[in-house]
Design a protein around this motif. Structure first.
Motif, PDB file in Angstrom:
ATOM      1  N   UNK A  27       0.826  -1.202   0.000  1.00 44.34           N
ATOM      2  CA  UNK A  27       0.000   0.000   0.000  1.00 44.34           C
ATOM      3  C   UNK A  27       0.863   1.255   0.000  1.00 44.34           C
ATOM      4  N   UNK A  28       0.482   2.211  -0.831  1.00 46.65           N
ATOM      5  CA  UNK A  28       1.030   3.561  -0.738  1.00 46.65           C
ATOM      6  C   UNK A  28      -0.025   4.428  -0.076  1.00 46.65           C
ATOM      7  N   UNK A  29       0.332   5.034   1.036  1.00 51.94           N
ATOM      8  CA  UNK A  29      -0.570   5.932   1.750  1.00 51.94           C
ATOM      9  C   UNK A  29       0.169   7.247   1.951  1.00 51.94           C
ATOM     10  N   UNK A  30      -0.056   8.180   1.025  1.00 53.78           N
ATOM     11  CA  UNK A  30       0.674   9.436   1.077  1.00 53.78           C
ATOM     12  C   UNK A  30       2.147   9.217   0.771  1.00 53.78           C
ATOM     13  N   UNK A  31       2.994   9.503   1.759  1.00 52.14           N
ATOM     14  CA  UNK A  31       4.441   9.354   1.568  1.00 52.14           C
ATOM     15  C   UNK A  31       4.972   8.046   2.145  1.00 52.14           C
ATOM     16  N   UNK A  32       4.072   7.177   2.571  1.00 52.66           N
ATOM     17  CA  UNK A  32       4.495   5.917   3.200  1.00 52.66           C
ATOM     18  C   UNK A  32       4.103   4.718   2.348  1.00 52.66           C
ATOM     19  N   UNK A  81       6.954  -4.969   6.024  1.00 56.88           N
ATOM     20  CA  UNK A  81       7.945  -3.895   5.939  1.00 56.88           C
ATOM     21  C   UNK A  81       7.262  -2.576   5.608  1.00 56.88           C
ATOM     22  N   UNK A  82       7.953  -1.470   5.926  1.00 50.67           N
ATOM     23  CA  UNK A  82       7.437  -0.145   5.619  1.00 50.67           C
ATOM     24  C   UNK A  82       8.594   0.830   5.487  1.00 50.67           C
ATOM     25  N   UNK A  83       8.368   1.924   4.756  1.00 56.00           N
ATOM     26  CA  UNK A  83       9.308   3.041   4.729  1.00 56.00           C
ATOM     27  C   UNK A  83       8.543   4.295   4.340  1.00 56.00           C
ATOM     28  N   UNK A  84       9.170   5.443   4.544  1.00 62.73           N
ATOM     29  CA  UNK A  84       8.523   6.725   4.282  1.00 62.73           C
ATOM     30  C   UNK A  84       9.488   7.650   3.560  1.00 62.73           C
ATOM     31  N   UNK A  85       8.962   8.441   2.623  1.00 65.37           N
ATOM     32  CA  UNK A  85       9.794   9.402   1.903  1.00 65.37           C
ATOM     33  C   UNK A  85       9.543  10.796   2.464  1.00 65.37           C
ATOM     34  N   UNK A  86      10.512  11.709   2.326  1.00 67.51           N
ATOM     35  CA  UNK A  86      10.351  13.065   2.871  1.00 67.51           C
ATOM     36  C   UNK A  86       9.330  13.884   2.086  1.00 67.51           C
TER      37      UNK A  86
END
Length: 479
Positions: free
Chosen positions: A274-279, A287-292
């Motif tokens: 899933x892409x939820x906004x910047x995550x 797993x997960x990660x977030x962009x600035x």
């Protein structure tokens, strides 16, 4: 004997220029055989095929269009499991439409206009006339600005993606529009459906730009391979007016279309994360990660594409069992990305991020546009390997690039909270308002804008008790 369709006004002019060729000239046996062979690969590449009522509905509407085109029982129509808004045709009359495009349309007439347009490309043999130059959106080809022979790029993008991305000429698009309008008329659909569909595409692209806080592209995603100009939009609308078509007669077939769409997945599929906004989060891989701020994510069936300011681009992938050392994995990803580009690859440096073993390396590549830095950071988590590949101008990357430091394992609570979305078809009741229905949209932001967009509505249009509209809800548990 082929039925002679009675056309009026401008449509009669169209028909004079788009007479359907003899069937034997349209689909050759070798084209059909090749399409049959490619079909499983295309379906897999774009997320799989969707079955059930919506697939049956699309096939039935497509069959009507194909019969009108003189191609009875010769075309195959497939709904593919992709949220990307698109439709495309493969020689041999295999027509593909994404659930993303299905979501933003609102009538059988609009669906018929899209399928008719794609069948028009088959009848006009446009795929055979296009320049065979790929516009694959891969890191190696786009970010480095070179044509590579990268194994990863070829596996990820695939030569079949050329069918999806190559652009038609204006002449071909106009001709296919003419076929599409003819097929709408012949099957008794509302001729304004084509312009309604184009308006839906523009609205979707504008909202997507607003949600992602970026400037809207000149044309919607579907129009990357189907160039849309104001001239084309006006031309289609003018054809409807010249044929003395009415906005209301015949009424567009809304109810059967929306009924078929009930329960259709919206947004990312859980199997692709899933892409939820910047995550980005992947429940099964945990797993997960977030962009600035200022970065955007695009989730594809193969990887997550990352785009940021200052020409920074990236890609996240992996998830396969780690065989061999993590340093060898990181070096392999760097080499696969660079392909045959001249580059100096640095030393693989071990480390840790959020408790996970990592290996980081930097490479500098010489491209036609100058020096480009390529950074790779690989992770080992629960016996699986994951990686980021980041690219940017020389000296623009760092082994501790912020995105790469946010990668971590999801907690059980976070995994439970990740829920897919789907369409719910609701009947407007007395007292319902745009505000009350928008409040039910399963999004944290832009609820009203999303509601208006998927229903092809303006904020000023009053709701009519008894009409069907779409909202997006979280899927019930287990779906």
């Amino acid at each position: 004997m082929r039925k002679n369709w009675v056309l009026h006004g401008a449509l009669a002019v169209f028909a004079a220029h788009v007479a359907t060729p003899a069937v034997a000239q349209i689909i050759k046996p070798n084209e059909r055989a090749q399409a049959i062979k490619q079909h499983p690969q295309i379906v897999a590449q774009f997320g799989g095929a969707i079955s059930g009522p919506v697939a049956t509905y699309v096939s039935n509407v497509g069959a009507k269009v194909a019969t009108t085109a003189g191609l009875k029982d010769q075309c195959t129509f497939t709904v593919i499991n992709s949220d990307v808004v698109n439709a495309f045709a493969v020689p041999g009359c295999y027509i593909y439409i994404t659930r993303g495009l299905m979501t933003i349309m609102n009538s059988e007439d609009e669906l018929a206009s899209v399928l008719g347009h794609e069948v028009g490309h088959i009848v006009g043999k446009h795929s055979l006339k296009r320049t065979q130059a790929s516009t694959l959106s891969t890191i190696g080809a786009i970010a480095l600005g070179i044509a590579t022979k990268s194994e990863e790029i070829m596996q990820t993008a695939g030569q079949l993606a050329q069918v999806y991305t190559l652009s038609y000429s204006r002449k071909q698009e106009n001709e296919s529009d003419d076929y599409g309008v003819r097929y709408l008329q012949a099957n008794g659909y509302n001729l304004y459906a084509a312009s309604d569909m184009l308006a839906a595409l523009a609205a979707q692209e504008a909202l997507d730009a607003k949600v992602k806080n970026r400037q809207s592209r000149d044309v919607p995603t579907w129009a990357r391979s189907h160039p849309i100009t104001t001239e084309r939009v006006a031309r289609t609308a003018n054809a409807a007016r010249a044929a003395k078509a009415s906005r209301d007669v015949p009424p567009e077939l809304v109810r059967p279309y929306l009924t078929a769409l009930s329960g259709l997945r919206v947004g990312d599929d859980p199997e692709q994360g899933f892409v939820d906004g910047r995550r980005f989060s992947h429940p099964s891989m945990k797993i997960t990660f977030e962009v600035p701020q200022g970065f955007s994510l695009n989730n594809t069936t193969e990887a997550v594409e990352i785009e940021g300011p200052n020409s920074l681009k990236g890609r996240f992938g992996g998830g396969m069992p780690l065989t061999g050392g993590l340093d060898a994995y990181a070096i392999a990803k760097a080499k696969e990305t660079l392909g045959q580009t001249p580059a100096n690859i640095g030393i693989a440096t071990p480390g840790t991020t959020n408790g996970m073993p990592t290996v980081t390396l930097l490479a500098r590549a010489q491209t036609r546009s100058g020096l480009v830095d390529v950074g790779v950071i690989a992770y080992s988590l629960n016996g699986r390997a994951f990686h980021f590949v980041m690219m940017g101008p020389a000296d623009g990357l760092s082994p501790t690039f912020p995105i790469t430091q946010t990668f971590r394992e999801l907690s059980a609570t976070e995994i439970t909270a990740l829920r897919p979305r789907e369409l719910e078809i609701v009947t407007v009741r007395a007292g319902d308002t745009v505000a009350s229905l928008s409040a039910r949209m399963a999004y944290p932001d832009f609820k009203t804008e999303r509601f208006l967009m998927i229903n092809g509505m303006s904020a000023e249009r009053p709701l009519r008790p008894g009409e069907l509209l779409k909202i997006v809800r979280f899927s019930p548990a287990g779906r």
